[in-house]
Structures are given as C-alpha cells and as structure tokens.
Design a protein around this motif. Structure first.
Motif, short mmCIF file in Angstrom:
data_model
loop_
_atom_site.label_atom_id
_atom_site.label_comp_id
_atom_site.label_asym_id
_atom_site.label_seq_id
_atom_site.Cartn_x
_atom_site.Cartn_y
_atom_site.Cartn_z
N THR A 114 17.25 17.65 68.89
CA THR A 114 16.47 18.25 67.79
C THR A 114 15.50 17.28 67.12
O THR A 114 14.66 17.70 66.34
CB THR A 114 17.43 18.78 66.72
OG1 THR A 114 18.14 17.67 66.14
CG2 THR A 114 18.43 19.77 67.31
N SER A 130 23.52 18.69 64.06
CA SER A 130 22.27 18.53 64.80
C SER A 130 22.30 17.19 65.53
O SER A 130 22.66 16.16 64.94
CB SER A 130 21.07 18.59 63.85
OG SER A 130 19.85 18.47 64.56
N HIS A 187 16.01 26.21 65.73
CA HIS A 187 14.74 25.96 65.05
C HIS A 187 13.93 24.86 65.73
O HIS A 187 12.70 24.93 65.79
CB HIS A 187 15.00 25.59 63.58
CG HIS A 187 15.39 26.76 62.73
ND1 HIS A 187 16.69 27.16 62.57
CD2 HIS A 187 14.63 27.64 62.02
CE1 HIS A 187 16.73 28.22 61.78
NE2 HIS A 187 15.51 28.55 61.43
N ALA A 188 14.64 23.85 66.25
CA ALA A 188 13.93 22.81 66.98
C ALA A 188 13.29 23.38 68.24
O ALA A 188 12.15 23.05 68.58
CB ALA A 188 14.90 21.68 67.33
N LYS A 215 16.69 20.12 61.49
CA LYS A 215 16.63 21.39 62.21
C LYS A 215 17.84 21.51 63.13
O LYS A 215 18.31 20.53 63.71
CB LYS A 215 15.34 21.47 63.03
CG LYS A 215 14.06 21.48 62.22
CD LYS A 215 12.85 21.60 63.09
CE LYS A 215 12.58 20.33 63.88
NZ LYS A 215 12.16 19.22 63.01
N TYR A 241 9.62 24.63 64.96
CA TYR A 241 9.37 24.61 63.52
C TYR A 241 9.18 23.17 63.02
O TYR A 241 9.88 22.26 63.44
CB TYR A 241 10.54 25.26 62.76
CG TYR A 241 10.53 26.77 62.82
CD1 TYR A 241 9.79 27.52 61.91
CD2 TYR A 241 11.28 27.44 63.79
CE1 TYR A 241 9.80 28.90 61.96
CE2 TYR A 241 11.28 28.83 63.86
CZ TYR A 241 10.54 29.55 62.94
OH TYR A 241 10.55 30.92 63.00
#
Length: 406
Positions: A173, A168, A376-377, A372, A381
């Motif tokens: 992120t 990540s 997902h970022a 994340k 979330y």
C-alpha cells in the motif's frame, strides 16, 4: 397390539434380539438385517411399549409404567411406555443473538412448547469488549484547570477516520499501519495540537466517525459484508480505542476549562460508536469539566456566539447538501449566527477535500492520519495524512488553525 408398518412378530423379534445382545448393531447383525431397518422396527416397538426397561431403547427414556395386580397382590401384567429423550439444555450459539420466540399455549394458558429463533449478531462480543474496556477503571482523576483561559474562544479537535485496528503493509500500500502505529499517531498529534492551540475556555474533541476500522469480530463491513484488513483482536482494539480517547480528553483538560466529547458513527463503526461514548461518559462521570454526548444521532451541532458548527461522518449526507439540512434542522441557531461550518470525514481525496461554501455554510472534509488499506491503494486514492485543530472566536469566526502531518 399391531403396527401397520411392521408385523407384530417382527417387532417381537427385534425387541428380543435387542434385549439379548444389548446394542442395536449387534442385534441387527444377529438377525441379518441392516442396522437402519432394525432401528426402525425397534422404535416402532418402543412406541407400543414393547421394549420394556431392560435395556431402555437408545435415544428414549421411560415415560410411564402401569401394572395389574392379582387378588393376592402378585404382578399379573405390566405396561411400560417410553418417549424420545429430551435434548441438551438450550443455549444461544456463539456469535448469535435471540431474534424472537414463538410458543404453543394450552387452554389453561400454560406453555406447551416453545420455539426460539436466533440470528448472527455481535451483542455477546460487544458485551465482552465493554467489560474488558472498563475493567479496572475508576472514575477519572481530577486534573487541575489551566491558570488562564479565554471565554471568547472555542477550540475543536476533529478526529477523522482513524480506522483503529486496520492493517496496511507498506510493500502493498505504500505505508505500514497497524494498531500500534495508529495509537502513536493520534497521541502525538493530539499532544502537538493541544500545545500549539489557544487557551480557549471551551473545547470539543469531535470524532467524525470511522474511529474503529471494524464494528465487530467478523471483520466485515456491516452494510455490504466486504472483508476488512484488520490488525489484532476486536476486543483488544476496542479497549485500546477507549484508552486513547481518555488520553485525548485528559490532554485537552490541561489546556481548556471544559472539554466536550462527541463520537459520531461512521460506516465502519455504527454500533461501536455508541458503546465507546457510553464507556467514556462512565469514566468521566465525576468530572464536571468533561461532558460526553451519548446521542446515537449521526449529526452534531454546537453554537458558540456568532459561530455554528454542524458535523456528520459524510457517508450519507454530502457536503453539498449540508447547508439546507442544517438550516432546516436548527433554524434558531442558523438565524442567530454569521459564521457556519460543516465538518465531515469519510472522503479524503484532493478533489473532495475542496472547501465547499454554499448557501451560507462553509463545508469541508478533513484528512485522516490513517494509511490506505489494500483496496484504496489499489484504486489509486491519494490524499495527505494530517490532523488539525481549529479555534473559533465568538464574534469573528475561525481565527486559528494548526496542522500536524502524519
């Protein structure tokens, strides 16, 4: 001697040209025909035994020779048969495993011909990763037990969705995360929690799944084939993951008389989970204070006095369904207990993390230490990043909980 496709004179002409020039390209050029057309004539002549042995037709090999001798032993006639050369020795292609075999069997029961079917698979990669992870490791050295422990207490160290091997980038992120960061977070958190937790006689290092981010070197999710953001090589991640588990267990051994390790499979590490558990069991095989559950089941249950713990990753059985499932699968333990807990991972947003007490079981999904990934970022979330330890009293249920933030 004749060939329905080619007149005999064309076959003789092709053989003569090939023997004179030594290559099909030069022979075809000399005859003024295309190389592919010339090669078809030459193959037809070879099937009829006209090519001879000087030279042997490219791509063919001698199969059988016969001769006819005269009264004085002189050679009168010679017949030579050729057949296509055999291919290279078969080897399963890299990244494949054998899926099945079919065979043509003769009347005497012997194999005439065999077909081997392969498919993409990660077994060769896993075997190499296991070998690398175990290389140089002897059975674990014995660690002296603590001076005092409380037999009424059980301490659980849930490891939820570490995603070891994920990459990540903070600019994308919001937080950096790689194999080195993940390793440091787990070691630091485990050390902190062991130091602060009670001197329970028994403890469980309970991995709730997705300890690894990728389940093989293809770096895709097994079920949907989605690409994964990964850091480093799969074999390196597996080896580091093995070493991290060893360190966590050895930390717990300094505080507790007995340590149980259970690795539940997640949707990111279905296959690698069992491999890791087997490797850890081999490492601690001579240590009577360590037990490793190598079951491939997606569920775990532990009974401690009036307390009952049930756990699963949470990608399949949801928290709201746990009470009925646990009661149906472990009715004896359900009937003997008063405090029942369901532990899951997989989901980490604030709404999902709300404790769910339903039909006699308190279910919760734990936060993760992991940052994340890009997907997902991008979905927006949000969830805290932490790890906890939980201590249960055999008669009073949960009595302690410590938290360490990432």
């Amino acid at each position: 001697m004749s060939n329905p496709g080619f007149p005999e004179d064309l076959l003789i002409e092709a053989v003569t040209a090939f023997q004179r020039h030594g290559s099909k390209r030069e022979a075809a050029k000399a005859l003024g025909v295309e190389e592919s057309s010339f090669y078809r004539r030459l193959k037809a002549a070879g099937k009829l035994g006209m090519v001879g042995t000087k030279p042997v037709l490219p791509g063919w090999q001698l199969h059988k020779t016969s001769t006819q001798l005269g009264p004085d032993g002189e050679l009168q006639r010679e017949w030579i048969q050729q057949r296509p050369e055999l291919g290279e020795e078969f080897a399963v292609p890299d990244g494949h495993v054998v899926k099945g075999e079919s065979a043509l069997i003769g009347a005497d029961g012997r194999v005439i011909q065999k077909w081997v079917k392969t498919r993409e698979g990660n077994a060769p990669v896993l075997s190499e990763a296991i070998k690398a992870a175990l290389e140089g490791y002897a059975p674990a050295p014995l660690i002296s037990p603590p001076a005092y422990t409380n037999d009424d207490l059980l301490t659980v160290y849930p490891i939820a969705d570490l995603h070891l091997g994920m990459f990540s980038w903070a600019k994308e992120t919001g937080a950096d995360y790689d194999i080195k960061i993940a390793s440091g977070l787990l070691k630091t958190s485990m050390n902190n929690l062991v130091a602060r937790s009670a001197n329970s006689r028994h403890s469980v290092v309970l991995d709730l799944g997705d300890y690894f981010h990728a389940d093989n070197s293809r770096n895709q999710t097994a079920r949907s084939g989605n690409p994964l953001d990964v850091d480093s090589r799969y074999a390196k991640v597996v080896q580091m993951g093995f070493e991290l588990v060893i360190q966590c267990i050895e930390l717990a051994l300094q505080k507790h008389d007995f340590v149980e390790y259970r690795k539940l499979p997640g949707n990111h590490d279905d296959e690698t989970s069992l491999m890791l558990a087997v490797a850890v069991a081999a490492h601690f095989r001579a240590n009577e204070r360590v037990s490793v559950d190598t079951s491939p089941s997606r569920f775990y249950m532990r009974h401690h006095g009036s307390c009952m713990i049930a756990a699963t990753h949470g990608d399949m059985l949801k928290m709201t369904e746990m009470a009925g499932f646990v009661a149906a699968n472990w009715p004896e333990q359900w009937g003997k207990t008063k405090y029942r807990y369901g532990y899951t991972g997989h989901v980490h947003n604030e709404k999902a993390l709300a404790v769910n007490t339903l039909r006699g079981l308190r279910a919760e999904s734990f936060n993760t230490l992991a940052a994340k990934d890009a997907w997902h970022a991008g979905e927006g979330y949000q969830s805290p990043r932490n790890m906890v330890s939980i201590t249960l009293h055999k008669d009073r249920g949960e009595v302690d909980r410590f938290t360490v933030a990432a």
